[in-house]
Design an enzyme around this catalytic site. Structure first.
Site, PDB file in Angstrom:
ATOM      1  N   GLU A  69       0.834  -1.200   0.000  1.00 57.93           N
ATOM      2  CA  GLU A  69       0.000   0.000   0.000  1.00 57.93           C
ATOM      3  C   GLU A  69       0.869   1.250   0.000  1.00 57.93           C
ATOM      4  O   GLU A  69       0.603   2.226  -0.683  1.00 57.93           O
ATOM      5  CB  GLU A  69      -0.914  -0.001   1.233  1.00 57.93           C
ATOM      6  N   ASN A 105       5.317   9.633   8.167  1.00 60.49           N
ATOM      7  CA  ASN A 105       6.668   9.812   7.619  1.00 60.49           C
ATOM      8  C   ASN A 105       7.742   9.796   8.710  1.00 60.49           C
ATOM      9  O   ASN A 105       8.897   9.485   8.422  1.00 60.49           O
ATOM     10  CB  ASN A 105       6.722  11.102   6.795  1.00 60.49           C
TER      11      ASN A 105
END
Ligand code: FAD
Lengths: 365, 397
Positions: free
Chosen positions: B243, B374
């Site tokens: 993904e 992130n």
């Protein structure tokens, strides 16, 4: 460097902060309650002399100067308050800079008391910043002036009583400003939906009549306008600094209370560095904004202030979204309102590249 | 790795483009914008049907499951072309969840769902996150308890995007209270119409609707559990690797933005000159084009690794961070270069780039913290990729 505020200035700041917390708290943002809260705030700001701050008492104002206005703009930025007050004050600053004495004594008391409000109609599609490329023209037809052109994204035009319209005077090409009633024949206002919730409109002028008394000042107003624009730019930087302070608080508040892996997410180094980066950018932007507010130099201080505040605020909102995760992304969180303002105010009155160019000019380049 | 597409891949690209010319009408595009994650409008459904008729829903699946056995690069080309053109998105149900069923599912799982996924009749909503289980997903608390031939599900999911229009929930649940964190998690499929499933809307800055979904005593047959019980964590992280690669892989929309900006800069004037004659605009756009080129190459590298049978954890993670942060940059730089007109909302017909630029600015944050934030991605790059030691402070992961 002495940034210390007088006791009166501290008092003003605290009063306004309380007032905003009461009348326009973060909880109303993006709810059905918001328009009503905005109206209540506006009623208070017009009714209690806030519109007169920065205007001497003999001209119908409440006294005070650049520092008092900066304090107010900073609080409006913190609260992401509606743009209406800002638009009205900026228009008033322009009137004050341009108008002859007889015009001043007529218009300023009305604006200062909030009996009428004005807004500045300057930018055009294709001529946002530089007055040299203004395409709206004012023709003199003996009896008075006739204005034709199109202004793009005029703030709060729909609620203002009159517009201060920038145009090129026919024959001598002077940059001239006219006071035009919102209901004047030939003037049409179209509301636009923009990136932030603030009300902006496009304004088309087709042969709009303006008598000689409607022209503010005389001769070419470029230099006066640019001086006004420095003040407007400095105040905008201060408003952005206020938003930046609030975004930083939202960020710190969230990472202190949100736990994952059994600890506050603010204990992770990556998150701490984001918070620290925003603090560093805020420190610079705040100093630069104050310097621009108190400085008498033209060009450079306000350019540095706006560029620094814009960069810091955009980056802060991006990082705040990052550390607040899903919870900061819902419309229930106030964060997106700051993100919208960040980009809107970045662009209005000239963005990063435009401000850098002004700094370059100040270097003699 | 080859930098040019092979003849066969170029033919494939031409075939996809041809398909889009026929099926991606302006009306479909407009509907995609108008509906933004609020579901699939009638035109989008027709479009998806045409995709399914070509079996492109099963592009990479094995022939034994009715698939076309094509490689990851072909999938990448399909997704890129769709995105560039502004088509309805290539659904994750086809590209990442179905492959997981094929790989780890039971025969009964496959028999139950694969055919309907292929035909477009089944669409999953991803139910992983909970209010207290975001990055710390393994702390999730929704439970499934075995009762005879059924599983009984109780709990609450949040950020459950698509729950109000998908047909099934793809749920991560705790099936073993004794086992430590990761060990007691399973995946289970729940029809959204099942009694006891309640959906509450959450509205977001982008206009995309997501949902909070409450499960109260919801019963599903035992066969709805994906693969083996308590093995869910391995499946989830396996799917996340893919993904992530696809989240990062949305380079087509970035190319569309840059091309749109370039075109606009050739038409629009500001302060007396065409935008494209302004040196700041030129270098700004050139830098965006450069970065989009890098992102595209990274995407190709990930697809290439998958085609070689590798699990693209590291290049996929690198690309996820780079491309999601690039999305912020493209929107930010793009809006600033256009100036005032960039502020027009996508609701205004004359908004530049059809409003896609300002919408991208509002959408970009999710991509950076969704699918693994992130910050955590950077930890993975440093620790798993570069072999650096873990942080000394107890971080529990
Ligand atoms: C519009 C939208 C759609 C979504 N769709 C879905 C969906 O369909 N299905 C689904 O399951 N989920 C979905 N999500 C949820 C999304 O995956 C989560 O938001 C994401 O996992 C982050 O979790 P969180 O928001 O709880 O942030 P947190 O986990 O609370 O993170 C907050 C901050 O802390 C940092 N942090 C946390 N732990 C660490 C650590 N160990 N080290 C360093 N930093 C750390 C994070 O990086 C982040 O910056 C969606 C979210 C949104 C907003």
């Amino acid at each position: 460097m002495d940034l210390s505020l007088t006791p009166e200035q501290v008092g003003l700041s605290e009063t306004l902060q309380r007032l905003l917390a009461d009348l326009y708290p973060a909880a109303v943002l993006s709810t059905d309650e918001e328009p009503r809260a905005a109206d209540r705030l506006w009623a208070e700001l017009t009714g209690s002399g806030w519109l007169g701050v920065g205007v001497p008492e003999e001209l119908g104002g409440s006294g005070g100067g650049a520092i008092e206005l900066a304090i107010i703009f900073r609080h409006l930025g913190r609260a992401v308050a509606p743009s209406r007050y800002r638009s009205a004050v900026l228009a008033r600053l322009l009137v004050r800079a341009l108008a002859r004495d007889d015009q001043l004594s007529e218009i300023l008391p009305v604006l200062s008391a909030g009996q009428q409000t004005a807004t500045v109609a300057y930018a055009e599609d294709g001529a946002e910043n530089d007055p040299d490329h203004m395409a709206t023209v004012a023709k003199h037809d003996g009896a008075g002036w006739r204005l034709s052109g199109a202004k793009a994204l005029v703030p709060d035009a729909s609620s203002a009583d009159f517009l201060i319209v920038a145009a090129r005077a026919q024959y001598d090409g002077a940059l001239a400003f006219f006071r035009v009633n919102r209901a004047a024949p030939g003037l049409s206002i179209t509301d636009r939906q923009i990136f932030s919730r603030d009300p902006y409109s496009d304004v088309v002028l087709s042969d709009v009549p303006a008598d000689s008394a409607a022209r503010l000042g005389s001769g070419d107003s470029t230099a006066t306008y640019l001086r006004y624009r420095d003040s407007a730019t400095a105040l905008t930087a201060m408003e952005m600094v206020g938003s930046l302070e609030r975004v930083h608080e939202i960020m710190i508040g969230h990472v202190t209370s949100r736990t994952q892996f059994g600890v506050p997410v603010g204990s992770f180094q990556a998150v701490q560095h984001h918070a620290a980066d925003v603090a560093i950018a805020l420190a610079g932007a705040r100093l630069a904004a104050w310097k621009a507010v108190v400085s008498h130099d033209q060009g450079r201080p306000s350019a540095i202030a706006k560029a620094a505040a814009g960069r810091a605020l955009r980056n802060a909102t991006v990082l705040a979204h990052q550390v607040c995760g899903g919870m900061g992304y819902t419309t229930e969180s106030p964060l997106h309102r700051y993100s919208e303002r960040a980009m809107t105010y970045e662009i209005l009155l000239g963005g990063w590249d435009y401000q850098l160019e002004r700094v370059a000019v100040s270097l003699g380049l | 790795m080859k930098f040019e597409l092979s003849d066969q891949q170029q033919e494939w690209q031409a075939e996809v483009r041809d398909f889009l010319r026929h099926h991606l009408t302006d009306a479909v595009r407009a509907e995609v914008i108008a509906w933004h994650g609020h579901g699939h409008g009638p035109r989008t459904r027709d479009f998806y049907k045409a995709v399914a008729d070509r079996n492109w829903t099963a592009l990479t699946w094995p022939a034994s499951c009715g698939g076309m056995e094509r490689g990851a690069i072909d999938q990448f080309i399909l997704a890129e072309e769709f995105e560039y053109a502004g088509a309805p998105r290539v659904e994750m149900t086809w590209t990442s969840l179905a492959p997981l069923l094929i790989r780890y599912g039971t025969d009964a799982n496959r028999a139950l769902w694969l055919e309907d996924i292929r035909s477009g009749d089944i669409l999953f909503a991803l139910g992983y996150s909970e209010s207290e289980a975001g990055t710390d997903l393994a702390s999730l608390r929704t439970t499934a308890r075995r009762d005879g031939d059924e599983w009984v599900i109780d709990g609450e999911k949040t950020w459950n995007t698509g729950a109000h229009f998908a047909t099934h929930e793809w749920l991560a649940v705790r099936t073993n209270a004794e086992a430590r964190r990761h060990r007691g998690i399973s995946l289970i499929v729940v029809p959204i119409g099942a009694p006891g499933v309640q959906t509450y809307p959450i509205l977001t800055w982008s206009g995309v609707r997501t949902s909070r979904v409450v499960f109260t005593n919801v019963r599903v047959p035992a066969d709805n559990l994906v693969g083996e019980v308590d093995r869910g964590w391995a499946y989830i992280t396996g799917a996340l690797d893919f993904e992530r690669a696809t989240i990062g892989g949305h380079v087509g929309s970035l190319r569309r933005l840059v091309d749109g900006l370039v075109q606009y800069a050739g038409e629009q004037k500001r302060d007396g000159r065409l935008l494209r004659d302004d040196p700041a605009v030129r270098s700004g756009l050139a830098e965006l084009a450069l970065d989009v080129e890098l992102a595209g190459l990274m995407g190709l590298e990930v697809a290439d690794a998958i085609d070689r049978g590798q699990i693209p954890t590291l290049p996929g993670t690198v690309q996820k961070v780079f491309t999601t942060e690039l999305r912020t940059k493209v929107a930010d730089v793009g809006m600033r270069l256009l100036g005032q007109t960039a502020l027009l909302s996508e609701a205004e017909p004359d908004a530049p780039l059809g409003g896609f630029l300002e919408w991208t600015y509002r959408w970009a944050p999710v991509q950076r913290f969704g699918g693994g934030t992130n910050e955590v991605m950077r930890d993975i790059i440093a620790q798993r990729g570069l072999g650096l030691p873990r942080a000394a402070r107890g971080q529990g992961r």
